[in-house]
Design an enzyme around this catalytic site. Structure first.
Site, short mmCIF file in Angstrom:
data_model
loop_
_atom_site.label_atom_id
_atom_site.label_comp_id
_atom_site.label_asym_id
_atom_site.label_seq_id
_atom_site.Cartn_x
_atom_site.Cartn_y
_atom_site.Cartn_z
N GLU A 71 67.47 -4.85 54.89
CA GLU A 71 66.73 -3.78 55.56
C GLU A 71 66.51 -2.58 54.66
OE1 GLU A 71 68.03 -2.79 59.48
OE2 GLU A 71 68.48 -4.86 59.97
N LYS A 113 65.76 3.07 65.38
CA LYS A 113 66.52 2.49 64.25
C LYS A 113 65.63 1.40 63.63
CE LYS A 113 70.62 -0.42 63.53
NZ LYS A 113 71.32 -1.58 64.12
N ASP A 156 76.80 0.14 62.51
CA ASP A 156 76.61 -1.07 63.32
C ASP A 156 77.63 -2.06 62.78
OD1 ASP A 156 75.97 -3.30 64.70
OD2 ASP A 156 73.87 -3.42 64.05
N LYS A 162 65.54 -4.19 71.67
CA LYS A 162 64.76 -5.02 70.75
C LYS A 162 63.82 -5.90 71.57
CE LYS A 162 68.37 -5.61 67.20
NZ LYS A 162 69.57 -6.44 66.90
N GLU A 203 77.80 0.92 66.95
CA GLU A 203 77.11 -0.18 67.66
C GLU A 203 77.95 -1.45 67.54
OE1 GLU A 203 73.04 -0.54 66.33
OE2 GLU A 203 73.05 -2.70 66.64
N SER A 262 66.07 -7.28 61.48
CA SER A 262 66.25 -7.33 60.02
C SER A 262 65.07 -8.04 59.35
CB SER A 262 67.58 -7.97 59.67
OG SER A 262 67.78 -9.15 60.42
N GLN A 312 78.03 -4.29 59.05
CA GLN A 312 76.62 -4.59 58.76
C GLN A 312 75.77 -3.39 58.35
OE1 GLN A 312 74.29 -7.45 61.35
NE2 GLN A 312 73.19 -5.55 61.76
C1 2PG Z 1 71.01 -5.21 64.36
C2 2PG Z 1 69.74 -5.68 63.69
C3 2PG Z 1 69.06 -4.57 62.94
P1 2PG Z 1 69.33 -8.20 63.26
O1 2PG Z 1 72.03 -5.92 64.36
O2 2PG Z 1 71.03 -4.16 64.96
O3 2PG Z 1 69.94 -3.91 62.06
O4 2PG Z 1 69.96 -6.79 62.87
O5 2PG Z 1 67.89 -8.01 63.44
O6 2PG Z 1 69.68 -9.11 62.11
O7 2PG Z 1 70.01 -8.62 64.53
MG MG Z 2 73.08 -4.51 65.79
#
Ligand code: 2PG
Ligand code: MG
EC number: 4.2.1.11
Length: 437
Positions: free
Chosen positions: A206, A392, A244, A341, A289, A371, A164
């Site tokens: 992103e 990040k 990641d 997050k 990650e 994202s 990803q």
């Molecule tokens: C992740 C995030 C940000 P998403 O996997 O770390 O890159 O992606 O917000 O789609 O979970």
């Molecule tokens: Mg991630």
């Protein structure tokens, strides 16, 4: 009339960087002060995240947020009125209590987080101080080391490549602005390489480059090293690589295997660990990650036993910013870092508690955007308020990303000589000894 009390709470529909609707909340205080929060949204979401409430009806392909907005305006707002905005913990506890479920599924984590974010901004604005200062006090002065995406793949690029995020972390810079400038140079160098190879330069969700024409996932690693060199730096000296893998997206739970579609390969967990550890030997990778799936604790343990002393191993889908899941990781000695997050857990207070828990257990917090993002900069302030040390937010392009990086630059200027920047020292707290330094 006490100026710090909540006079009104108003939610509305706005849109995120993927053209999906999201929740914006304004909280107004008796003295006229306003605080605003806009909720982000993920694509590669973890199974154990707090529930983002979507309408599931025809409009916006099921992604409407009218129910969440209704919940804020009709159910949460009346019970927040007259509360003291300075007591973030009481506000967040009330939000959790009104919802009444363990994963915020009744009213929606997007409804709840919008209120929580708006309240903390209103508190900061009431005191006329920056949010990082309001949440973190006078000790909040550590600027984050940036982890920045150069190529976007997986669910953020229509699965053109399995992995990803291909990212870089500056390691030889002595200030945030110097480090970020290095990253920008690498991003632009990567663009030149794409152009030189006749590949169209388009960008993923992103802001990272869209991985057109890749034959293998490893090509992404080679391209990062070339980009670092073309920008005039030494890979592994000046900048390290972060990945990641977001491997939950291609894990087959029944068989316990990992499918790399691009290479038409299916790997056992041992082979997956083997591949990642070969990459760490060959390339200057300093952070991975979600190398293994959120459902594969055994695989995550294997990976940590193999690489946990050499590089940072970050749990995103595995931990979902949830103390109970991180506690399991700490007990099992799985990973050494946690992606943070806000919307995985759903309130500011819980997010801060999770960062503290992470730090108190010798794990490294990496504060992260989603994202699907907006101009909202709450996470930047959160990272600095908690002295988290790493941030990040996707790539160095697209305004929902640069809104955050530029906010760090402004805060760096405001902090002046009191700013601290950990650079590669940030990794020492988890006992990580990089091979290449
Ligand atoms: C992740 C995030 C940000 P998403 O996997 O770390 O890159 O992606 O917000 O789609 O979970
Ligand atoms: Mg991630």
């Amino acid at each position: 009339m006490e100026g710090f009390k909540i006079k009104s709470v108003k939610a509305r529909q706005v849109f995120d960087s993927r053209a999906n609707p999201t929740v914006e909340v304004d909280i107004t205080l008796n003295d006229g002060t306003v605080g605003r929060g806009i909720v982000p949204s993920g694509a590669s979401t973890g199974l154990f995240e707090a529930v983002e409430l979507r309408d599931g009806e025809e409009t916006f392909d099921g992604k409407g947020v009218s129910k969440a907005i209704h919940h804020v305006n009709e159910q949460l707002a009346p019970l927040l009125l007259d509360m003291d905005v300075r007591d973030q913990k009481a506000i967040d506890s009330r939000l959790i209590e009104i919802d009444g479920t363990p994963n915020k599924s009744r009213l929606g984590a997007n409804a709840i987080l919008g209120c929580s974010m708006a309240a903390c901004w209103a508190g900061a604005n009431y005191y006329k101080v920056p949010l990082y200062r309001y949440l973190g006090g006078s000790a909040a002065n550590k600027l984050p080391v940036p982890m920045v995406q150069i190529i976007g793949g997986g669910a953020h690029a229509d699965n053109a490549i399995d992995i990803q995020d291909f990212l870089v972390i500056p390691t030889s810079a002595s200030t945030f602005s110097e480090g970020y400038e290095m990253v920008v140079n690498v991003y632009n160098a990567a663009k030149m390489i794409f152009k030189g190879a006749g590949k169209p330069v388009s960008i993923a969700d992103e802001g990272g480059l869209w991985p057109t024409g890749f034959q293998s996932n490893e090509e992404g690693l080679k391209l990062l090293c070339e980009s670092i060199e073309l920008a005039g730096y030494t890979p592994g000296q000046d900048l390290g690589i972060a990945l990641d893998i977001a491997s939950s997206e291609f894990y087959d739970q029944e068989r316990g295997t990992y499918r790399l579609e691009l290479e038409k390969k299916t790997l056992t967990k041992e082979e997956m660990v083997g591949m990642l550890s070969d990459w760490v030997d060959k390339y200057p990778i300093i952070s991975i990650e979600d190398g293994m799936s959120e459902l594969d604790w055994e695989g995550n343990l294997l990976l940590t036993q193999k690489l946990g002393k050499k590089i940072q191993l970050v749990g995103d889908d595995l931990f979902t910013t949830n103390i109970e899941r991180i506690r399991k990781g700490v007990e099992m000695k799985v990973d050494n870092a946690v992606l943070i997050k806000m919307n995985q857990i759903g309130t500011i207070t819980e997010t801060i508690e999770t960062i503290e828990f992470t730090q108190n257990h010798g794990y490294l917090p990496v504060v992260s955007a989603r994202s699907g993002e907006t101009e909202d900069c709450t996470i930047v302030h959160l990272a600095i308020a908690t002295n988290a040390g790493q941030l990040k937010v996707g790539s160095a392009a697209r305004s929902e990303r640069t809104a955050k990086w530029n906010e760090v630059l402004r805060i760096e200027e405001a902090l002046g000589s009191s700013a601290r920047y950990p650079s590669k020292g940030v990794f020492a707290a988890a006992g990580i000894q990089f091979n290449q330094y």
